[in-house]
Design a protein around this motif. Structure first.
Motif, mmCIF file in Angstrom:
data_model
loop_
_atom_site.group_PDB
_atom_site.id
_atom_site.type_symbol
_atom_site.label_atom_id
_atom_site.label_comp_id
_atom_site.label_asym_id
_atom_site.label_seq_id
_atom_site.Cartn_x
_atom_site.Cartn_y
_atom_site.Cartn_z
ATOM 1 N N GLU A 272 7.259 48.209 -9.614
ATOM 2 C CA GLU A 272 5.885 48.841 -8.685
ATOM 3 C C GLU A 272 5.076 50.406 -9.051
ATOM 4 O O GLU A 272 3.631 50.119 -8.523
ATOM 5 C CB GLU A 272 5.790 48.678 -7.143
ATOM 6 N N ALA A 273 5.872 50.906 -10.170
ATOM 7 C CA ALA A 273 5.429 52.162 -10.515
ATOM 8 C C ALA A 273 4.482 52.189 -11.175
ATOM 9 O O ALA A 273 3.776 52.859 -11.986
ATOM 10 C CB ALA A 273 6.255 53.111 -10.874
ATOM 11 N N GLY A 274 4.354 51.086 -12.234
ATOM 12 C CA GLY A 274 3.054 50.057 -13.483
ATOM 13 C C GLY A 274 1.957 50.321 -12.803
ATOM 14 O O GLY A 274 1.973 48.634 -11.741
ATOM 15 N N ALA A 275 0.885 51.169 -12.638
ATOM 16 C CA ALA A 275 -0.449 50.755 -12.053
ATOM 17 C C ALA A 275 -1.497 49.120 -12.992
ATOM 18 O O ALA A 275 -1.735 48.501 -12.259
ATOM 19 C CB ALA A 275 -1.061 51.633 -12.384
ATOM 20 N N SER A 276 -0.896 48.678 -14.334
ATOM 21 C CA SER A 276 -1.392 47.991 -14.845
ATOM 22 C C SER A 276 -0.346 47.235 -16.353
ATOM 23 O O SER A 276 -0.335 47.458 -16.936
ATOM 24 C CB SER A 276 -3.203 48.724 -15.344
ATOM 25 N N TRP A 277 -0.229 45.549 -15.232
ATOM 26 C CA TRP A 277 0.282 45.720 -16.171
ATOM 27 C C TRP A 277 -0.349 44.528 -16.861
ATOM 28 O O TRP A 277 -0.672 43.801 -16.162
ATOM 29 C CB TRP A 277 1.422 44.458 -15.448
ATOM 30 N N ARG A 278 0.160 44.164 -18.364
ATOM 31 C CA ARG A 278 -0.973 43.540 -18.982
ATOM 32 C C ARG A 278 -0.482 42.549 -19.176
ATOM 33 O O ARG A 278 0.699 41.822 -19.883
ATOM 34 C CB ARG A 278 -1.322 44.203 -20.215
ATOM 35 N N ARG A 279 -0.917 41.070 -19.460
ATOM 36 C CA ARG A 279 -0.452 39.676 -19.180
ATOM 37 C C ARG A 279 -0.796 38.971 -21.087
ATOM 38 O O ARG A 279 -1.769 39.814 -21.803
ATOM 39 C CB ARG A 279 -1.577 38.575 -18.313
ATOM 40 N N TRP A 280 0.146 39.033 -21.648
ATOM 41 C CA TRP A 280 0.662 38.651 -22.702
ATOM 42 C C TRP A 280 0.789 37.211 -23.011
ATOM 43 O O TRP A 280 2.603 36.860 -23.365
ATOM 44 C CB TRP A 280 1.694 39.124 -23.770
ATOM 45 N N PRO A 281 0.124 36.287 -23.281
ATOM 46 C CA PRO A 281 0.988 34.840 -23.005
ATOM 47 C C PRO A 281 1.377 34.426 -24.826
ATOM 48 O O PRO A 281 1.207 35.045 -25.568
ATOM 49 C CB PRO A 281 -0.420 33.891 -23.382
ATOM 50 N N LEU A 282 2.868 34.435 -24.583
ATOM 51 C CA LEU A 282 3.928 33.574 -26.208
ATOM 52 C C LEU A 282 3.825 32.504 -26.814
ATOM 53 O O LEU A 282 3.610 31.252 -26.078
ATOM 54 C CB LEU A 282 4.829 34.281 -25.447
ATOM 55 N N PHE A 283 3.057 32.376 -27.886
ATOM 56 C CA PHE A 283 3.050 31.435 -28.399
ATOM 57 C C PHE A 283 3.701 31.348 -29.803
ATOM 58 O O PHE A 283 4.164 32.216 -30.356
ATOM 59 C CB PHE A 283 1.463 31.339 -29.049
ATOM 60 N N GLY A 284 4.129 30.034 -30.584
ATOM 61 C CA GLY A 284 4.868 30.038 -31.459
ATOM 62 C C GLY A 284 3.878 28.524 -32.165
ATOM 63 O O GLY A 284 2.961 28.761 -31.453
ATOM 64 N N ARG A 285 4.728 28.909 -33.546
ATOM 65 C CA ARG A 285 4.505 27.666 -34.567
ATOM 66 C C ARG A 285 4.977 27.146 -34.997
ATOM 67 O O ARG A 285 6.359 27.534 -34.987
ATOM 68 C CB ARG A 285 3.131 28.024 -35.726
ATOM 69 N N PRO A 286 4.483 25.647 -35.609
ATOM 70 C CA PRO A 286 5.382 24.630 -36.060
ATOM 71 C C PRO A 286 6.318 25.873 -38.029
ATOM 72 O O PRO A 286 5.254 26.137 -38.081
ATOM 73 C CB PRO A 286 4.544 23.711 -36.623
ATOM 74 N N GLU A 287 7.279 25.379 -37.879
ATOM 75 C CA GLU A 287 7.842 26.159 -38.867
ATOM 76 C C GLU A 287 7.591 25.442 -40.142
ATOM 77 O O GLU A 287 7.443 24.079 -40.020
ATOM 78 C CB GLU A 287 9.650 25.908 -38.938
ATOM 79 N N LEU A 288 7.392 26.102 -40.743
ATOM 80 C CA LEU A 288 6.399 25.734 -42.095
ATOM 81 C C LEU A 288 7.521 25.197 -43.660
ATOM 82 O O LEU A 288 7.978 25.324 -43.585
ATOM 83 C CB LEU A 288 5.555 27.027 -42.734
#
Ligand SMILES: Cc1cc2nc3c(=O)[nH]c(=O)nc-3n(C[C@H](O)[C@H](O)[C@H](O)COP(=O)(O)OP(=O)(O)OC[C@H]3O[C@@H](n4cnc5c(N)ncnc54)[C@H](O)[C@@H]3O)c2cc1C
Length: 395
Positions: A272-288
């Motif tokens: 709650e002390a965090g004034a602004s929590w930024r959203r960061w969706p996490l992605f993966g990619r297939p192994e090459l």
């Protein structure tokens, strides 16, 4: 006429580390960055000894000491009641693995790499230059870029795609259908919190991990411990698009959205002390199946984006950079052979770290009896035992 440079697309931590490692191997590089200014996101970053050692060998030891903070321990806690399950002593790392565990403000680390790169004559850096695509023939590699002044073609000895998750170099290497970023079902929420707004007991020089059902929180102090960097990673199960309109939340809104009301009061107070929590969706990619094709190769998130549960994405990009430098150092090898050697040196380890990161997330977020069994196992192993489990990663 001098031979063309190796072009590195992307001046993130991976691209800059690669430029420094290639300069150490006597190679001339041109780093192109699509952004006008080279800057990292406002967040913290943990750098483990496996990467710290490489940075030290690049002559960054003093800079790392000046800008980094060395947490004394890594504390694992149960989110619901705050109980400490294990305290891993990190101060033994230099003796065991040749470098400390350090935490940084990302911008500080990126600036340190950038300053070092600017001091080296063999590295040129151009910003506002976006890699668009490339063509390669048996004896030439042409890279088409877009700049404010219009399109341009660069001739290069090789191209290193260090251009992150949505790499355009990777796209033009044509790995076929299905090679797109895939939403992982996890979202990271990140905040920098003034330390004096946080509960006093959470201001220690420690990295703390709180594990709860379906979510976990990691926090540590930064700089002179005046800021706490915190990240909450949550299984949200939503399609990524549904949250796209939300860029950030206040700490209170995050508490209600995620259900952190049921978590320990100290942690709730930190959130709650965090004034602004930024959203960061996490992605993966297939192994090459491969990272290198001819004179073109990939590095860092462009090659192997990984979920941040082991805090290894940047560390692995730095390991890639060192391996690329070594591969290109060997005398009498063609660039193509060197890039094959780089790929052979790195692919297996990066895949292992990537899979362990994914598994770690599953383990952090267990529920009910499975979580109880996990907690029992952590207690039984103890701090030293837990640290020893990851020796394969840090040595
Ligand atoms: C929540 C979270 C926490 C994390 N914590 C840690 C941690 O504690 N420790 C750790 O080691 N890792 C951590 N990571 C992972 C780490 O942040 C990444 O793996 C790392 O930053 C990747 O670096 P990179 O240089 O490969 O890519 P990026 O940082 O994505 O850099 C790519 C660069 O390329 C540029 N670019 C893109 N396209 C082009 C183009 N076409 N032409 C030219 N330039 C281009 C971009 O502007 C950017 O500057 C975390 C990640 C997340 C999401």
């Amino acid at each position: 006429m001098s031979s063309p440079p190796i072009v590195i697309a992307g001046a993130g931590l991976g691209g800059l580390a690669a430029a420094l490692c290639l300069a150490k191997s006597g190679r001339r590089t041109l780093v192109i960055e699509r952004a006008q200014t080279i800057e990292e996101v406002g967040a913290g970053l943990q750098i483990s000894p496996n990467a710290g050692r490489i940075l030290q060998n690049l002559g960054l030891g003093q800079a790392l000491q000046a800008i980094g903070l060395e947490p004394k321990a890594f504390r694992i806690r149960r989110a619901q009641d705050g109980q400490t399950l294990a305290r891993l002593p990190l101060d033994e790392a230099p003796a065991r693995w040749g470098a400390s565990f350090r935490v940084f403000h990302r911008a500080d680390l990126q600036n340190a790499l950038l300053d070092q790169a600017r001091r080296i004559g063999d590295i040129s850096i151009r910003t506002g230059v976006k890699c668009v695509d490339f063509t390669q023939t048996a004896d030439a590699l042409d890279i088409r870029v877009r700049t404010e002044q219009g399109p341009e073609t660069l001739t290069a000895a090789a191209l290193v795609g260090a251009d992150g998750l949505r790499s355009s170099v990777r796209a033009h290497m044509r790995f076929g259908e299905g090679d797109d970023p895939v939403y992982s079902g996890h979202t990271a929420w990140r905040a920098l919190i003034p330390a004096d707004a946080a509960p006093a007991c959470l201001r220690e020089r420690e990295t703390q991990l709180w594990m709860g059902p379906g979510a976990h929180v990691v926090h540590y102090p930064l700089r002179d411990a005046s800021i706490i960097s915190a990240v909450a990673i949550v299984e949200d199960g939503l399609a990524e698009e549904s949250g796209r309109s939300i860029l950030s939340l206040t700490g209170e809104a995050l508490t209600h959205t995620i259900g952190f009301e049921r978590w320990h009061a100290d942690l709730r107070a930190l959130i709650e002390a965090g004034a602004s929590w930024r959203r960061w969706p996490l992605f993966g990619r297939p192994e090459l199946p491969r990272w290198s094709k001819g004179r073109v190769t990939l590095l860092g998130d462009a090659a192997h984006p990984m979920l941040p549960f082991l805090a290894q994405g940047a560390a692995q990009a730095i390991e890639d950079a060192a391996a690329l430098g070594r591969a290109l150092e060997a005398e009498g090898r063609s660039v193509e052979t060197a890039l094959e050697a780089y790929q052979a040196a790195r692919m297996q380890r990066a895949a292992q770290v990537l899979r362990r990161s994914r598994a770690q997330g599953y383990y952090f977020h267990l529920r009910g009896a499975a979580a109880q069994a996990r907690d029992f196992a952590i207690r039984a192993l103890g701090g030293r035992g837990m640290l020893a489990r990851n020796a394969w990663l840090y040595r």
